[in-house]
Design an enzyme around this catalytic site. Structure first.
Site, mmCIF file in Angstrom:
data_model
loop_
_atom_site.group_PDB
_atom_site.id
_atom_site.type_symbol
_atom_site.label_atom_id
_atom_site.label_comp_id
_atom_site.label_asym_id
_atom_site.label_seq_id
_atom_site.Cartn_x
_atom_site.Cartn_y
_atom_site.Cartn_z
ATOM 1 N N LYS A 83 -9.081 -1.436 -5.914
ATOM 2 C CA LYS A 83 -9.498 -2.753 -6.427
ATOM 3 C C LYS A 83 -8.636 -3.849 -5.806
ATOM 4 O O LYS A 83 -7.404 -3.817 -5.921
ATOM 5 C CB LYS A 83 -9.266 -2.782 -7.951
ATOM 6 C CG LYS A 83 -10.538 -2.707 -8.773
ATOM 7 C CD LYS A 83 -10.190 -2.590 -10.238
ATOM 8 C CE LYS A 83 -10.998 -3.507 -11.093
ATOM 9 N NZ LYS A 83 -10.691 -3.339 -12.530
HETATM 10 O O1 G3P Z 1 -11.476 -4.427 -15.949
HETATM 11 C C1 G3P Z 1 -11.850 -5.744 -15.847
HETATM 12 C C2 G3P Z 1 -12.566 -6.331 -17.026
HETATM 13 O O2 G3P Z 1 -13.554 -5.451 -17.459
HETATM 14 C C3 G3P Z 1 -11.674 -6.842 -18.120
HETATM 15 O O3 G3P Z 1 -12.376 -7.177 -19.281
HETATM 16 O O4 G3P Z 1 -12.383 -7.780 -21.678
HETATM 17 O O5 G3P Z 1 -10.287 -8.110 -20.333
HETATM 18 O O6 G3P Z 1 -12.249 -9.578 -19.998
HETATM 19 P P1 G3P Z 1 -11.782 -8.210 -20.375
#
Ligand code: G3P
Length: 215
Positions: A83
């Site tokens: 990533k």
């Molecule tokens: O892994 C990246 C993403 O899915 C993070 O999600 O909930 O922290 O905005 P969030």
């Protein structure tokens, strides 16, 4: 549509993997920090379960550092996807890593133009964060619609990995649009499996079954 778990918890991954509905795992520095364990150790355990796609994020901010981390991560296991963040340095690293045959997931994508650029440099996955856009008062799902349209227009092979998923409606809408993948927390995946009417119906069937003469 492929379903990924957005977690670094082996327990959560194992549960969904054993049910048979899990296609991959995405991790990020925040999720890894929550586990309080060594990053590589966690990655090796996830890969050892047989999960075919495991995204592991670089933390360097300059291209050279990203390349060194990315090359190291991809050697850990053939299931690792590297990533890289959606920055100029991240795009440069993505282009070089992709040319070397490494599958790169470009993360922290918040606009369709960013997704276009990620596809142009050879990203395997692009990760638009829809929940965080919703948090800002912008409809995250509109971004998914735009990216899917753009990738179809130009036949980009880059897969749209819907990230920052917060609830089952996000998954439903992404599936209707035709996004390739949705990555979600364990709590959301659980809600895809469960339905109160399934539980009530099963209880009723079992109760009625008791009335059927046996033997
Ligand atoms: O892994 C990246 C993403 O899915 C993070 O999600 O909930 O922290 O905005 P969030």
């Amino acid at each position: 549509m492929q379903l990924f778990l957005d977690t670094a918890s082996i327990k959560e991954i194992r549960t969904m993997w054993e049910i048979g509905i899990l296609d991959g795992v995405t991790t990020n520095p925040t999720l890894v920090a929550k586990e309080g364990r060594k990053f590589e150790e966690v990655l090796r355990e996830i890969c050892a379960l047989g999960v075919p796609s495991v995204s592991a994020e670089v933390v360097a901010t300059e291209t050279e550092g990203m390349l060194a981390e990315g090359r190291h991560l991809r050697e850990i296991h053939p299931s690792i996807y590297v990533k890289c963040p959606m920055t100029p340095a991240g795009l440069r690293a993505t282009r070089i890593l992709a040319k070397e045959g490494t599958r790169v997931n470009v993360t922290l994508v918040f606009s369709a133009n960013q997704a276009l650029l990620a596809a142009k440099v050879g990203a395997t996955y692009v990760s638009p964060f829809i929940g965080r856009l919703d948090d800002q008062g912008q409809v995250g799902m509109d971004l998914i619609r735009d990216i899917v349209t753009i990738y179809r227009n130009y036949r980009f092979p880059t897969k749209v990995l819907v990230a920052s998923v917060r609830h089952p409606v996000h998954v439903l809408e992404a599936a209707k649009i035709g996004a390739d993948i949705a990555t979600m927390p364990y709590s959301v995946m659980e809600k895809l499996v469960e339905h109160p009417l399934t539980d009530i119906g099963l209880q009723r069937f079992l109760k009625d079954w008791e009335k059927v003469p046996k033997g």
